[in-house]
Design a protein around this motif. Structure first.
Motif, PDB file in Angstrom:
ATOM      1  N   THR A   1      11.132  -0.021  -7.910  1.00 40.62           N
ATOM      2  CA  THR A   1      10.146  -0.367  -6.890  1.00 40.62           C
ATOM      3  C   THR A   1       8.762  -0.566  -7.479  1.00 40.62           C
ATOM      4  O   THR A   1       8.414   0.001  -8.524  1.00 40.62           O
ATOM      5  CB  THR A   1      10.088   0.707  -5.796  1.00 40.62           C
ATOM      6  N   THR A   2       7.976  -1.389  -6.794  1.00 35.03           N
ATOM      7  CA  THR A   2       6.580  -1.619  -7.191  1.00 35.03           C
ATOM      8  C   THR A   2       5.645  -1.340  -6.013  1.00 35.03           C
ATOM      9  O   THR A   2       4.598  -1.962  -5.868  1.00 35.03           O
ATOM     10  CB  THR A   2       6.401  -3.064  -7.689  1.00 35.03           C
ATOM     11  N   LEU A   3       6.040  -0.397  -5.160  1.00 32.26           N
ATOM     12  CA  LEU A   3       5.249   0.020  -3.995  1.00 32.26           C
ATOM     13  C   LEU A   3       4.887   1.485  -4.195  1.00 32.26           C
ATOM     14  O   LEU A   3       5.764   2.355  -4.169  1.00 32.26           O
ATOM     15  CB  LEU A   3       6.060  -0.162  -2.706  1.00 32.26           C
ATOM     16  N   TYR A   4       3.592   1.765  -4.382  1.00 25.97           N
ATOM     17  CA  TYR A   4       3.174   3.105  -4.768  1.00 25.97           C
ATOM     18  C   TYR A   4       2.028   3.622  -3.893  1.00 25.97           C
ATOM     19  O   TYR A   4       1.180   2.848  -3.446  1.00 25.97           O
ATOM     20  CB  TYR A   4       2.697   3.126  -6.225  1.00 25.97           C
ATOM     21  N   ALA A   5       2.010   4.939  -3.702  1.00 24.85           N
ATOM     22  CA  ALA A   5       0.871   5.578  -3.023  1.00 24.85           C
ATOM     23  C   ALA A   5       0.805   7.032  -3.447  1.00 24.85           C
ATOM     24  O   ALA A   5       1.834   7.700  -3.606  1.00 24.85           O
ATOM     25  CB  ALA A   5       1.006   5.482  -1.507  1.00 24.85           C
ATOM     26  N   SER A   6      -0.422   7.516  -3.644  1.00 27.68           N
ATOM     27  CA  SER A   6      -0.659   8.928  -3.943  1.00 27.68           C
ATOM     28  C   SER A   6      -1.687   9.448  -2.952  1.00 27.68           C
ATOM     29  O   SER A   6      -2.094   8.738  -2.031  1.00 27.68           O
ATOM     30  CB  SER A   6      -1.177   9.090  -5.376  1.00 27.68           C
ATOM     31  N   ASP A   7      -2.142  10.682  -3.159  1.00 26.28           N
ATOM     32  CA  ASP A   7      -3.187  11.215  -2.284  1.00 26.28           C
ATOM     33  C   ASP A   7      -4.532  10.540  -2.554  1.00 26.28           C
ATOM     34  O   ASP A   7      -5.478  10.732  -1.799  1.00 26.28           O
ATOM     35  CB  ASP A   7      -3.314  12.726  -2.455  1.00 26.28           C
ATOM     36  N   ARG A   8      -4.605   9.719  -3.629  1.00 23.73           N
ATOM     37  CA  ARG A   8      -5.873   9.071  -3.984  1.00 23.73           C
ATOM     38  C   ARG A   8      -5.871   7.561  -3.802  1.00 23.73           C
ATOM     39  O   ARG A   8      -6.940   6.955  -3.721  1.00 23.73           O
ATOM     40  CB  ARG A   8      -6.222   9.366  -5.446  1.00 23.73           C
ATOM     41  N   ASP A   9      -4.675   6.929  -3.782  1.00 22.25           N
ATOM     42  CA  ASP A   9      -4.699   5.470  -3.796  1.00 22.25           C
ATOM     43  C   ASP A   9      -3.385   4.887  -3.318  1.00 22.25           C
ATOM     44  O   ASP A   9      -2.401   5.600  -3.075  1.00 22.25           O
ATOM     45  CB  ASP A   9      -5.004   4.964  -5.208  1.00 22.25           C
ATOM     46  N   VAL A  10      -3.374   3.544  -3.232  1.00 26.17           N
ATOM     47  CA  VAL A  10      -2.174   2.792  -2.927  1.00 26.17           C
ATOM     48  C   VAL A  10      -2.166   1.556  -3.817  1.00 26.17           C
ATOM     49  O   VAL A  10      -3.223   1.002  -4.134  1.00 26.17           O
ATOM     50  CB  VAL A  10      -2.121   2.409  -1.426  1.00 26.17           C
ATOM     51  N   PHE A  11      -0.963   1.140  -4.262  1.00 26.82           N
ATOM     52  CA  PHE A  11      -0.828  -0.032  -5.129  1.00 26.82           C
ATOM     53  C   PHE A  11       0.473  -0.732  -4.771  1.00 26.82           C
ATOM     54  O   PHE A  11       1.528  -0.093  -4.677  1.00 26.82           O
ATOM     55  CB  PHE A  11      -0.812   0.374  -6.611  1.00 26.82           C
ATOM     56  N   LEU A  12       0.406  -2.074  -4.587  1.00 25.55           N
ATOM     57  CA  LEU A  12       1.578  -2.849  -4.203  1.00 25.55           C
ATOM     58  C   LEU A  12       1.668  -4.105  -5.061  1.00 25.55           C
ATOM     59  O   LEU A  12       0.658  -4.757  -5.313  1.00 25.55           O
ATOM     60  CB  LEU A  12       1.503  -3.284  -2.729  1.00 25.55           C
ATOM     61  N   PHE A  13       2.870  -4.450  -5.481  1.00 23.40           N
ATOM     62  CA  PHE A  13       3.105  -5.683  -6.219  1.00 23.40           C
ATOM     63  C   PHE A  13       4.347  -6.358  -5.655  1.00 23.40           C
ATOM     64  O   PHE A  13       5.421  -5.749  -5.573  1.00 23.40           O
ATOM     65  CB  PHE A  13       3.297  -5.387  -7.711  1.00 23.40           C
ATOM     66  N   LEU A  14       4.209  -7.634  -5.258  1.00 29.28           N
ATOM     67  CA  LEU A  14       5.311  -8.394  -4.687  1.00 29.28           C
ATOM     68  C   LEU A  14       5.346  -9.791  -5.290  1.00 29.28           C
ATOM     69  O   LEU A  14       4.319 -10.314  -5.733  1.00 29.28           O
ATOM     70  CB  LEU A  14       5.166  -8.501  -3.161  1.00 29.28           C
ATOM     71  N   VAL A  15       6.525 -10.390  -5.279  1.00 34.93           N
ATOM     72  CA  VAL A  15       6.686 -11.740  -5.813  1.00 34.93           C
ATOM     73  C   VAL A  15       7.514 -12.591  -4.848  1.00 34.93           C
ATOM     74  O   VAL A  15       8.257 -12.082  -4.019  1.00 34.93           O
ATOM     75  CB  VAL A  15       7.379 -11.738  -7.194  1.00 34.93           C
ATOM     76  N   ASP A  16       7.363 -13.883  -4.997  1.00 31.58           N
ATOM     77  CA  ASP A  16       8.189 -14.864  -4.294  1.00 31.58           C
ATOM     78  C   ASP A  16       9.142 -15.442  -5.332  1.00 31.58           C
ATOM     79  O   ASP A  16       8.988 -16.570  -5.787  1.00 31.58           O
ATOM     80  CB  ASP A  16       7.283 -15.940  -3.683  1.00 31.58           C
ATOM     81  N   ASP A  17      10.130 -14.635  -5.743  1.00 40.69           N
ATOM     82  CA  ASP A  17      10.941 -15.024  -6.902  1.00 40.69           C
ATOM     83  C   ASP A  17      12.303 -15.619  -6.547  1.00 40.69           C
ATOM     84  O   ASP A  17      13.137 -15.828  -7.430  1.00 40.69           O
ATOM     85  CB  ASP A  17      11.111 -13.840  -7.867  1.00 40.69           C
TER      86      ASP A  17
END
Length: 397
Positions: free
Chosen positions: A206-222
């Motif tokens: 997975t490339t969908l992340y979140a912590s108590d400090r941040d969020v980060f997402l990566f998606l593609v149209d592959d």
């Protein structure tokens, strides 16, 4: 030229043959992938959105007079401090992050305070709050069984909640699992050079992340490859669209969105063969929420719905624009653009190695520059070379 692949030829494995020796390598997603424990990894945008939305619904924010904050050491735990905020019904427990922010607000060294016994650290912090010239701070408190102080910022901090960014992505990507064209990426098989867009979404992929400090997402149209010209062997040079975005509602980082075209994603989540990289960032200043509504969210929507033709035409123009036909022309072209003699030789040799011929077009030179940039150990030098390559492509378009 066949400009966009609507039904691109696949290998017997169901993937696409790609050439990752071209373009840039971007390691931002890989850095996130390496650093995230399992409890910060999510298998769908829906799951991620629920987690960060529920957290926001249990939170409150307010502006308080810093001099009225009371610091006390815990009687039951000599290592713990708690804060009594003006108007609060009960003490709040600062997180590691918010303690550092609070210390920074009063000009105290957080690392030093953490080494002191709680009672002594509390005395120092209390003195700083009483003498704080900023006078006011904005707090973010979250109730999760006990009330935690998650952030302490200046009174004009423009908070954009993590769930606002995730929900903006959901509007174009659904659950991010293949229910729309935007999804968690597949994996490149290095042994064959085939990128397989269809892999199971697990904690490891997975490339969908979140912590108590941040969020980060990566998606593609592959699942919808784009052809932008041909490789030396005559096969199509395939690209996919991709984007990643990030935010911190507690002040750990800016909000940002990066969009690009890429040729593959490897198992370690490095991006390979990246072209046309664009990035916007928004600081959490007073009007950050308004800027997010008027700039970042529409930019994400526009990229998701836009045609790839400007990118394809730009690559086509760069391929067709011949700027050097002799060794003297090649050396002069690069030296006039600020490359050293050693860099000029390396760029020309890189194209010779990859293409089997010396560079002639703008596109040839850009590929050579980015190849040499990948070998730069110093980040500033690499970024400088990549910026020069992008400037060449922009001029060609």
């Amino acid at each position: 030229m066949n400009m966009q692949v609507l039904d691109a030829p696949r290998s017997s494995s169901g993937g696409y043959k790609v050439d990752v020796s071209r373009g840039e390598r971007v390691g931002r997603v890989s850095s996130e992938w390496f650093s995230r424990p399992d409890d910060e990894r999510f298998l769908s945008l829906g799951e991620l959105a629920r987690a960060v939305r529920d957290r926001a619904e249990r939170s409150r924010t307010r502006v308080v007079e810093s001099a009225l904050i009371h610091v006390e050491a815990s009687r039951s735990d000599a290592e713990r401090l708690s804060l009594i905020l003006p108007g609060a019904d009960a003490p709040v427990a600062p997180t590691h992050w918010s303690f550092g922010q609070l210390a920074s607000q009063v000009g105290a060294p957080a690392a030093y305070l953490r080494q002191l016994p709680a009672a002594l650290a509390g005395i120092n912090l209390q003195y700083g709050l009483t003498q704080n010239r900023a006078e006011q701070v904005k707090t973010l408190e979250t109730d999760d069984g006990r009330v935690e102080l998650r952030a302490v910022t200046g009174p004009d901090y423009g908070r954009i909640y993590d769930h606002e960014l995730v929900e903006a992505v959901q509007r174009i990507a659904g659950d991010g699992t293949g229910d729309t064209r935007w999804k968690v990426p597949g994996v490149l098989d290095w042994s064959t050079g085939i990128y397989n867009p269809r892999v199971d979404i697990t904690k490891d992929t997975t490339t969908l992340y979140a912590s108590d400090r941040d969020v980060f997402l990566f998606l593609v149209d592959d699942l919808n490859p784009i052809e932008a010209g041909r490789l030396p062997d005559g096969s199509p040079d395939l690209f996919f669209r991709g984007f990643y975005c990030w935010n911190s509602e507690v002040g750990a980082k800016t909000l940002g969105i990066a969009s690009f075209y890429l040729r593959a994603v490897c198992q370690n989540r490095c991006l390979w063969g990246v072209e046309d990289f664009e990035e916007i960032t928004i600081r959490h200043s007073k009007y950050a929420a308004s800027r997010f509504a008027h700039e970042a969210a529409p930019a994400l929507l526009n990229f998701a719905n836009s045609s790839p033709m400007p990118f394809i035409n730009g690559v086509k123009a760069a391929r067709e624009k011949i700027v050097a036909r002799s060794d003297e022309d090649r050396a002069e072209f690069l030296r006039r653009r600020g490359f050293s003699k050693a860099e000029t030789c390396k760029i020309i040799d890189a194209v010779l190695t990859e293409e089997g011929r010396p560079p002639e077009s703008i596109f040839d030179f850009v590929q050579g520059i980015t190849a040499v940039a990948r070998d730069k150990h110093h980040q500033d030098a690499r970024l400088e070379m990549e910026a020069k390559a992008k400037k060449l492509l922009d001029r060609a378009a």
